[in-house]
Design a protein around this motif. Structure first.
Motif, mmCIF file in Angstrom:
data_model
loop_
_atom_site.group_PDB
_atom_site.id
_atom_site.type_symbol
_atom_site.label_atom_id
_atom_site.label_comp_id
_atom_site.label_asym_id
_atom_site.label_seq_id
_atom_site.Cartn_x
_atom_site.Cartn_y
_atom_site.Cartn_z
ATOM 1 N N CYS A 160 0.824 -1.211 0.000
ATOM 2 C CA CYS A 160 0.000 0.000 0.000
ATOM 3 C C CYS A 160 0.853 1.254 0.000
ATOM 4 O O CYS A 160 0.543 2.222 -0.694
ATOM 5 C CB CYS A 160 -0.936 0.002 1.204
ATOM 6 N N LEU A 161 1.930 1.255 0.776
ATOM 7 C CA LEU A 161 2.815 2.419 0.798
ATOM 8 C C LEU A 161 3.455 2.653 -0.563
ATOM 9 O O LEU A 161 3.498 3.783 -1.052
ATOM 10 C CB LEU A 161 3.896 2.244 1.867
ATOM 11 N N VAL A 162 3.937 1.581 -1.180
ATOM 12 C CA VAL A 162 4.548 1.710 -2.503
ATOM 13 C C VAL A 162 3.513 2.212 -3.500
ATOM 14 O O VAL A 162 3.790 3.097 -4.316
ATOM 15 C CB VAL A 162 5.159 0.367 -2.970
ATOM 16 N N TRP A 163 2.311 1.669 -3.431
ATOM 17 C CA TRP A 163 1.239 2.082 -4.343
ATOM 18 C C TRP A 163 0.961 3.569 -4.201
ATOM 19 O O TRP A 163 0.863 4.289 -5.184
ATOM 20 C CB TRP A 163 -0.009 1.263 -4.046
ATOM 21 N N LYS A 164 0.846 4.047 -2.961
ATOM 22 C CA LYS A 164 0.547 5.456 -2.725
ATOM 23 C C LYS A 164 1.683 6.358 -3.204
ATOM 24 O O LYS A 164 1.436 7.415 -3.788
ATOM 25 C CB LYS A 164 0.260 5.695 -1.245
ATOM 26 N N ILE A 165 2.907 5.951 -2.973
ATOM 27 C CA ILE A 165 4.054 6.745 -3.412
ATOM 28 C C ILE A 165 4.088 6.813 -4.935
ATOM 29 O O ILE A 165 4.258 7.891 -5.514
ATOM 30 C CB ILE A 165 5.371 6.168 -2.847
ATOM 31 N N LYS A 166 3.917 5.670 -5.580
ATOM 32 C CA LYS A 166 3.946 5.662 -7.048
ATOM 33 C C LYS A 166 2.794 6.468 -7.631
ATOM 34 O O LYS A 166 2.964 7.164 -8.631
ATOM 35 C CB LYS A 166 3.942 4.234 -7.577
ATOM 36 N N MET A 167 1.623 6.392 -7.016
ATOM 37 C CA MET A 167 0.486 7.169 -7.491
ATOM 38 C C MET A 167 0.780 8.658 -7.353
ATOM 39 O O MET A 167 0.499 9.437 -8.272
ATOM 40 C CB MET A 167 -0.781 6.815 -6.714
ATOM 41 N N ALA A 168 1.364 9.061 -6.240
ATOM 42 C CA ALA A 168 1.693 10.471 -6.044
ATOM 43 C C ALA A 168 2.705 10.948 -7.077
ATOM 44 O O ALA A 168 2.567 12.045 -7.629
ATOM 45 C CB ALA A 168 2.244 10.680 -4.631
ATOM 46 N N ILE A 169 3.703 10.137 -7.366
ATOM 47 C CA ILE A 169 4.707 10.507 -8.372
ATOM 48 C C ILE A 169 4.058 10.652 -9.736
ATOM 49 O O ILE A 169 4.325 11.603 -10.465
ATOM 50 C CB ILE A 169 5.850 9.470 -8.409
ATOM 51 N N CYS A 170 3.188 9.730 -10.089
ATOM 52 C CA CYS A 170 2.528 9.796 -11.396
ATOM 53 C C CYS A 170 1.574 10.983 -11.485
ATOM 54 O O CYS A 170 1.426 11.577 -12.551
ATOM 55 C CB CYS A 170 1.803 8.496 -11.698
ATOM 56 N N LYS A 171 0.951 11.336 -10.369
ATOM 57 C CA LYS A 171 0.091 12.527 -10.380
ATOM 58 C C LYS A 171 0.937 13.768 -10.624
ATOM 59 O O LYS A 171 0.543 14.667 -11.351
ATOM 60 C CB LYS A 171 -0.674 12.645 -9.066
ATOM 61 N N ILE A 172 2.100 13.789 -9.991
ATOM 62 C CA ILE A 172 3.004 14.919 -10.196
ATOM 63 C C ILE A 172 3.437 14.974 -11.656
ATOM 64 O O ILE A 172 3.472 16.032 -12.269
ATOM 65 C CB ILE A 172 4.227 14.817 -9.260
ATOM 66 N N LYS A 173 3.743 13.816 -12.209
ATOM 67 C CA LYS A 173 4.162 13.745 -13.605
ATOM 68 C C LYS A 173 2.966 13.797 -14.550
ATOM 69 O O LYS A 173 3.139 13.930 -15.753
ATOM 70 C CB LYS A 173 4.945 12.445 -13.855
ATOM 71 N N ASN A 174 1.753 13.666 -13.983
ATOM 72 C CA ASN A 174 0.511 13.654 -14.766
ATOM 73 C C ASN A 174 0.535 12.556 -15.824
ATOM 74 O O ASN A 174 0.237 12.770 -16.985
ATOM 75 C CB ASN A 174 0.243 15.020 -15.404
ATOM 76 N N ASN A 175 0.903 11.354 -15.379
ATOM 77 C CA ASN A 175 1.031 10.258 -16.321
ATOM 78 C C ASN A 175 0.510 8.963 -15.698
ATOM 79 O O ASN A 175 1.254 8.207 -15.097
ATOM 80 C CB ASN A 175 2.484 10.092 -16.748
ATOM 81 N N ALA A 176 -0.769 8.688 -15.869
ATOM 82 C CA ALA A 176 -1.385 7.491 -15.295
ATOM 83 C C ALA A 176 -0.847 6.215 -15.936
ATOM 84 O O ALA A 176 -0.739 5.182 -15.280
ATOM 85 C CB ALA A 176 -2.895 7.549 -15.450
ATOM 86 N N LYS A 177 -0.479 6.274 -17.204
ATOM 87 C CA LYS A 177 0.040 5.082 -17.888
ATOM 88 C C LYS A 177 1.290 4.564 -17.173
ATOM 89 O O LYS A 177 1.426 3.364 -16.941
ATOM 90 C CB LYS A 177 0.371 5.414 -19.337
ATOM 91 N N ASP A 178 2.197 5.458 -16.798
ATOM 92 C CA ASP A 178 3.399 5.045 -16.084
ATOM 93 C C ASP A 178 3.054 4.369 -14.765
ATOM 94 O O ASP A 178 3.688 3.407 -14.364
ATOM 95 C CB ASP A 178 4.314 6.238 -15.802
ATOM 96 N N PHE A 179 2.041 4.882 -14.085
ATOM 97 C CA PHE A 179 1.643 4.313 -12.805
ATOM 98 C C PHE A 179 1.263 2.844 -12.965
ATOM 99 O O PHE A 179 1.758 1.984 -12.254
ATOM 100 C CB PHE A 179 0.474 5.093 -12.204
ATOM 101 N N PHE A 180 0.396 2.549 -13.910
ATOM 102 C CA PHE A 180 -0.072 1.182 -14.058
ATOM 103 C C PHE A 180 1.029 0.253 -14.575
ATOM 104 O O PHE A 180 1.105 -0.904 -14.168
ATOM 105 C CB PHE A 180 -1.324 1.142 -14.934
ATOM 106 N N LEU A 181 1.889 0.753 -15.414
ATOM 107 C CA LEU A 181 3.017 -0.068 -15.877
ATOM 108 C C LEU A 181 3.978 -0.328 -14.718
ATOM 109 O O LEU A 181 4.484 -1.436 -14.564
ATOM 110 C CB LEU A 181 3.746 0.617 -17.039
ATOM 111 N N ASP A 182 4.241 0.681 -13.898
ATOM 112 C CA ASP A 182 5.123 0.511 -12.753
ATOM 113 C C ASP A 182 4.565 -0.490 -11.753
ATOM 114 O O ASP A 182 5.302 -1.248 -11.132
ATOM 115 C CB ASP A 182 5.359 1.844 -12.038
#
Length: 71
Positions: free
Chosen positions: A45-67
């Motif tokens: 859950c922590l990793v998921w939240k961190i990665k989601m926050a990074i992707c929101k900053i980058k505005n790139n949902a595709k990267d989030f799901f691939l990561d």
């Protein structure tokens, strides 16, 4: 999910599970297994939240799901 010391913690959690099974203590084995899974769920859950926050900053949902595939 690696961080310094996690491998050793994981090995100790697995040893605890195997030892309690070998001793025939089903209750302790279940508790040790549940503890191990709880730790993994928290880390995931922590990793998921961190990665989601990074992707929101980058505005790139595709990267989030691939990561998330490679956690």
């Amino acid at each position: 999910m690696a961080y310094p010391g996690r491998l050793e913690e994981t090995l100790e959690e697995h040893r605890r599970i195997v030892d309690t099974i070998a001793q025939g203590d089903a209750v302790a084995a279940q508790k040790a297994s549940e503890y191990h899974m709880d730790v993994l769920n928290i880390l995931y859950c922590l990793v998921w939240k961190i990665k989601m926050a990074i992707c929101k900053i980058k505005n790139n949902a595709k990267d989030f799901f691939l990561d998330m595939i490679y956690i």
